[in-house]
Design an enzyme around this catalytic site. Structure first.
Site, PDB file in Angstrom:
ATOM      1  N   HIS A 180       0.816  -1.218   0.000  1.00  0.00           N
ATOM      2  CA  HIS A 180       0.000   0.000   0.000  1.00  0.00           C
ATOM      3  C   HIS A 180       0.846   1.262   0.000  1.00  0.00           C
ATOM      4  O   HIS A 180       0.344   2.344   0.319  1.00  0.00           O
ATOM      5  CB  HIS A 180      -0.941   0.007   1.215  1.00  0.00           C
ATOM      6  CG  HIS A 180      -2.051  -0.993   1.111  1.00  0.00           C
ATOM      7  ND1 HIS A 180      -2.841  -1.345   2.176  1.00  0.00           N
ATOM      8  CD2 HIS A 180      -2.506  -1.736   0.062  1.00  0.00           C
ATOM      9  CE1 HIS A 180      -3.730  -2.258   1.805  1.00  0.00           C
ATOM     10  NE2 HIS A 180      -3.541  -2.513   0.532  1.00  0.00           N
ATOM     11  N   THR A 192      -4.260  -7.712  11.295  1.00  0.00           N
ATOM     12  CA  THR A 192      -5.084  -7.068  10.270  1.00  0.00           C
ATOM     13  C   THR A 192      -6.532  -7.513  10.414  1.00  0.00           C
ATOM     14  O   THR A 192      -6.822  -8.653  10.761  1.00  0.00           O
ATOM     15  CB  THR A 192      -4.572  -7.348   8.839  1.00  0.00           C
ATOM     16  OG1 THR A 192      -5.410  -6.685   7.891  1.00  0.00           O
ATOM     17  CG2 THR A 192      -4.507  -8.828   8.534  1.00  0.00           C
ATOM     18  N   ASN A 252      -3.765 -12.351  15.922  1.00  0.00           N
ATOM     19  CA  ASN A 252      -4.509 -11.099  15.970  1.00  0.00           C
ATOM     20  C   ASN A 252      -5.109 -10.881  17.353  1.00  0.00           C
ATOM     21  O   ASN A 252      -5.403 -11.848  18.074  1.00  0.00           O
ATOM     22  CB  ASN A 252      -5.618 -11.084  14.904  1.00  0.00           C
ATOM     23  CG  ASN A 252      -5.969  -9.674  14.463  1.00  0.00           C
ATOM     24  OD1 ASN A 252      -5.094  -8.915  14.065  1.00  0.00           O
ATOM     25  ND2 ASN A 252      -7.244  -9.328  14.575  1.00  0.00           N
TER      26      ASN A 252
HETATM   27  C1  BV8 Z   1      -7.990  -2.443  -5.474  1.00  0.00           C
HETATM   28  C2  BV8 Z   1      -3.874   3.630   2.390  1.00  0.00           C
HETATM   29  C3  BV8 Z   1      -8.205  -3.179  -7.740  1.00  0.00           C
HETATM   30  C4  BV8 Z   1      -2.616   3.490   3.165  1.00  0.00           C
HETATM   31  C5  BV8 Z   1      -5.556   1.971   2.438  1.00  0.00           C
HETATM   32  C6  BV8 Z   1     -16.258  -4.549  -2.397  1.00  0.00           C
HETATM   33  C7  BV8 Z   1     -15.839  -5.819  -2.082  1.00  0.00           C
HETATM   34  C8  BV8 Z   1     -14.490  -6.154  -2.104  1.00  0.00           C
HETATM   35  C9  BV8 Z   1     -13.537  -5.205  -2.430  1.00  0.00           C
HETATM   36  C10 BV8 Z   1     -13.960  -3.940  -2.718  1.00  0.00           C
HETATM   37  C11 BV8 Z   1     -15.300  -3.593  -2.711  1.00  0.00           C
HETATM   38  N1  BV8 Z   1     -15.400  -2.291  -3.052  1.00  0.00           N
HETATM   39  C12 BV8 Z   1     -14.157  -1.808  -3.264  1.00  0.00           C
HETATM   40  C13 BV8 Z   1     -13.273  -2.796  -3.075  1.00  0.00           C
HETATM   41  C14 BV8 Z   1     -11.810  -2.726  -3.219  1.00  0.00           C
HETATM   42  C15 BV8 Z   1     -11.195  -1.950  -2.067  1.00  0.00           C
HETATM   43  C16 BV8 Z   1     -11.612  -2.525  -0.735  1.00  0.00           C
HETATM   44  O1  BV8 Z   1     -11.119  -3.559  -0.325  1.00  0.00           O
HETATM   45  N2  BV8 Z   1     -12.563  -1.846  -0.060  1.00  0.00           N
HETATM   46  C17 BV8 Z   1     -13.019  -2.342   1.231  1.00  0.00           C
HETATM   47  C18 BV8 Z   1     -13.318  -1.171   2.149  1.00  0.00           C
HETATM   48  C19 BV8 Z   1     -14.229  -3.224   0.992  1.00  0.00           C
HETATM   49  N3  BV8 Z   1      -9.754  -2.103  -2.220  1.00  0.00           N
HETATM   50  C20 BV8 Z   1      -9.069  -1.255  -2.997  1.00  0.00           C
HETATM   51  O2  BV8 Z   1      -9.549  -0.279  -3.537  1.00  0.00           O
HETATM   52  C21 BV8 Z   1      -7.616  -1.634  -3.228  1.00  0.00           C
HETATM   53  N4  BV8 Z   1      -7.354  -1.596  -4.642  1.00  0.00           N
HETATM   54  O3  BV8 Z   1      -8.826  -3.262  -5.111  1.00  0.00           O
HETATM   55  O4  BV8 Z   1      -7.594  -2.278  -6.785  1.00  0.00           O
HETATM   56  C22 BV8 Z   1      -7.230  -4.239  -8.062  1.00  0.00           C
HETATM   57  C23 BV8 Z   1      -6.784  -5.110  -7.076  1.00  0.00           C
HETATM   58  C24 BV8 Z   1      -5.885  -6.092  -7.413  1.00  0.00           C
HETATM   59  C25 BV8 Z   1      -5.396  -6.207  -8.717  1.00  0.00           C
HETATM   60  C26 BV8 Z   1      -5.849  -5.311  -9.693  1.00  0.00           C
HETATM   61  C27 BV8 Z   1      -6.774  -4.334  -9.369  1.00  0.00           C
HETATM   62  C28 BV8 Z   1      -6.694  -0.639  -2.538  1.00  0.00           C
HETATM   63  C29 BV8 Z   1      -6.716  -0.887  -1.051  1.00  0.00           C
HETATM   64  C30 BV8 Z   1      -5.709   0.032  -0.341  1.00  0.00           C
HETATM   65  C31 BV8 Z   1      -6.445   1.139   0.325  1.00  0.00           C
HETATM   66  N5  BV8 Z   1      -5.497   1.914   1.148  1.00  0.00           N
HETATM   67  N6  BV8 Z   1      -4.900   2.895   3.102  1.00  0.00           N
HETATM   68  C32 BV8 Z   1      -2.761   4.221   4.458  1.00  0.00           C
HETATM   69  O5  BV8 Z   1      -3.335   5.329   4.483  1.00  0.00           O
HETATM   70  O6  BV8 Z   1      -2.237   3.669   5.455  1.00  0.00           O
HETATM   71  S1  BV8 Z   1      -6.522   0.881   3.305  1.00  0.00           S
HETATM   72  C33 BV8 Z   1      -6.096   0.788   4.942  1.00  0.00           C
HETATM   73  O7  BV8 Z   1      -6.711  -0.430   5.431  1.00  0.00           O
HETATM   74  C34 BV8 Z   1      -4.623   0.637   5.231  1.00  0.00           C
HETATM   75  O8  BV8 Z   1      -3.835   0.425   4.086  1.00  0.00           O
HETATM   76  C35 BV8 Z   1      -4.576  -0.621   6.075  1.00  0.00           C
HETATM   77  O9  BV8 Z   1      -3.373  -1.222   5.924  1.00  0.00           O
HETATM   78  C36 BV8 Z   1      -5.691  -1.392   5.500  1.00  0.00           C
HETATM   79  C37 BV8 Z   1      -6.145  -2.586   6.292  1.00  0.00           C
HETATM   80  O10 BV8 Z   1      -6.357  -2.171   7.619  1.00  0.00           O
HETATM   81  P1  BV8 Z   1      -5.602  -3.008   8.775  1.00  0.00           P
HETATM   82  O11 BV8 Z   1      -4.136  -2.908   8.557  1.00  0.00           O
HETATM   83  O12 BV8 Z   1      -6.195  -4.369   8.847  1.00  0.00           O
HETATM   84  O13 BV8 Z   1      -5.969  -2.151  10.049  1.00  0.00           O
HETATM   85  P2  BV8 Z   1      -7.338  -2.190  10.885  1.00  0.00           P
HETATM   86  O14 BV8 Z   1      -7.345  -1.041  11.814  1.00  0.00           O
HETATM   87  O15 BV8 Z   1      -8.498  -2.392   9.953  1.00  0.00           O
HETATM   88  O16 BV8 Z   1      -7.228  -3.553  11.739  1.00  0.00           O
HETATM   89  C38 BV8 Z   1      -6.198  -3.680  12.711  1.00  0.00           C
HETATM   90  C39 BV8 Z   1      -6.276  -5.095  13.256  1.00  0.00           C
HETATM   91  O17 BV8 Z   1      -5.224  -5.271  14.204  1.00  0.00           O
HETATM   92  C40 BV8 Z   1      -7.574  -5.382  13.997  1.00  0.00           C
HETATM   93  O18 BV8 Z   1      -8.059  -6.657  13.607  1.00  0.00           O
HETATM   94  C41 BV8 Z   1      -7.166  -5.415  15.472  1.00  0.00           C
HETATM   95  O19 BV8 Z   1      -7.895  -6.370  16.210  1.00  0.00           O
HETATM   96  C42 BV8 Z   1      -5.725  -5.832  15.382  1.00  0.00           C
HETATM   97  N7  BV8 Z   1      -4.897  -5.333  16.481  1.00  0.00           N
HETATM   98  C43 BV8 Z   1      -4.965  -4.135  17.107  1.00  0.00           C
HETATM   99  N8  BV8 Z   1      -3.993  -4.054  18.040  1.00  0.00           N
HETATM  100  C44 BV8 Z   1      -3.295  -5.216  17.978  1.00  0.00           C
HETATM  101  C45 BV8 Z   1      -3.865  -6.027  16.988  1.00  0.00           C
HETATM  102  N9  BV8 Z   1      -3.405  -7.242  16.687  1.00  0.00           N
HETATM  103  C46 BV8 Z   1      -2.333  -7.686  17.400  1.00  0.00           C
HETATM  104  N10 BV8 Z   1      -1.732  -6.965  18.361  1.00  0.00           N
HETATM  105  C47 BV8 Z   1      -2.184  -5.735  18.676  1.00  0.00           C
HETATM  106  N11 BV8 Z   1      -1.571  -5.029  19.652  1.00  0.00           N
END
Ligand code: BV8
Length: 228
Positions: free
Chosen positions: A109, A176, A201
């Site tokens: 990303h 994640t 996780n």
């Molecule tokens: C794409 C920018 C096409 C970077 C980010 C409908 C269905 C399916 C997919 C889609 C859909 N509509 C649209 C889509 C596609 C879309 C998508 O997935 N949307 C989602 C919302 C449904 N995806 C895209 O657009 C991607 N591009 O699909 O292109 C393609 C693909 C492949 C090949 C050709 C074409 C682009 C996605 C990138 C978006 N950019 N951010 C930034 O600003 O940082 S997303 C953002 O979410 C970050 O990148 C982050 O990395 C990502 C995931 O979040 P997590 O890292 O999981 O963080 P989160 O807070 O959610 O969770 C943290 C976890 O840690 C929790 O579970 C928690 O319990 C745990 N935790 C917390 N503390 C701890 C812990 N675990 C252990 N120890 C701890 N101490």
């Protein structure tokens, strides 16, 4: 892990949480107060580049104040010592894996410490703010954007990731939520290729059902235990 030769590790914001970097969807989440669509899309950047720059300039500056935690350190040790293939595919845009000493890291990303010139397409290492429209080091144009993959944009090095998943004997997902694709689909691809799958996780994720084994707890405890 005797019969394991090739490992793919996917990390998310949870691996950096104990270093003090906010996750996206937790109670202290980065999205709090910001709608995702207001920040992490090309449309948001076209609509209000200053607002998007402020969001990333704040996070880039925060990197100066944090350090790798025991999870990053354990993964870096595994990276140094593992004789087979190993790839840390991170959704994170921080540099904590590298600062812990890991080298086989792929930022799907993008990275906070990189700037992308919309004039000459060059990527340059970057540590300061981008909001004041600095010059591109390569061409001098004032056309730099964060080198970050936003929603609707294609993640980096997808072919390399898919090739690694096809060869993986073990796929480990750490910190994640499984909310964002294509990363959230990697576990199913790995299974289809015959890999064992493990999730480390803090809580259940949207993909937990797809893993052979899930362990619950903080990454700073689970990852060193797993690597040992
Ligand atoms: C794409 C920018 C096409 C970077 C980010 C409908 C269905 C399916 C997919 C889609 C859909 N509509 C649209 C889509 C596609 C879309 C998508 O997935 N949307 C989602 C919302 C449904 N995806 C895209 O657009 C991607 N591009 O699909 O292109 C393609 C693909 C492949 C090949 C050709 C074409 C682009 C996605 C990138 C978006 N950019 N951010 C930034 O600003 O940082 S997303 C953002 O979410 C970050 O990148 C982050 O990395 C990502 C995931 O979040 P997590 O890292 O999981 O963080 P989160 O807070 O959610 O969770 C943290 C976890 O840690 C929790 O579970 C928690 O319990 C745990 N935790 C917390 N503390 C701890 C812990 N675990 C252990 N120890 C701890 N101490």
């Amino acid at each position: 892990m005797s019969a394991i030769a090739n490992i793919v590790i996917l990390t998310g914001a949870g691996v950096s949480a104990e270093s003090g970097l906010a996750t996206f969807r937790g109670p202290d989440g980065l999205w709090e107060g910001h709608r995702v669509e207001d920040v992490c899309t090309p449309e948001a950047f076209a609509r209000d580049a200053g607002f998007v720059h402020r969001f990333y300039d704040m996070r880039r500056a925060a990197l100066e104040t944090v350090a790798p935690n025991a999870a990053h350190e354990a993964l870096a040790r595994l990276d140094r010592e593992w004789p087979g293939e190993l790839l840390i595919v991170t959704q994170n845009v921080d540099d904590l894996h590298e600062r812990a000493g890991a080298s086989r890291v792929l930022h799907m990303h993008g990275e906070l410490r990189s700037a992308w010139c919309l004039d000459c397409d060059a990527r340059s290492g970057w540590t300061g703010p981008l909001g004041d429209a600095p010059e591109c080091p390569a061409c001098g144009a004032r056309a730099l954007r964060p080198d970050i993959v936003w929603f609707g944009e294609i993640p980096y090095q997808m072919e390399r990731i898919e090739a690694a998943l096809a060869r993986a004997d073990l796929f480990v997902s750490i910190g994640t939520s499984g909310a964002v694709y294509p990363a959230a689909g990697f576990v199913r691809a790995a299974r289809a290729y015959g890999a064992e799958t493990l999730e480390l996780n803090l809580e259940a994720s949207q993909g937990s059902f797809a893993f052979d084994e899930t362990r619950r707890g903080p990454a700073s405890v689970l990852v060193p235990e797993w690597v040992a």
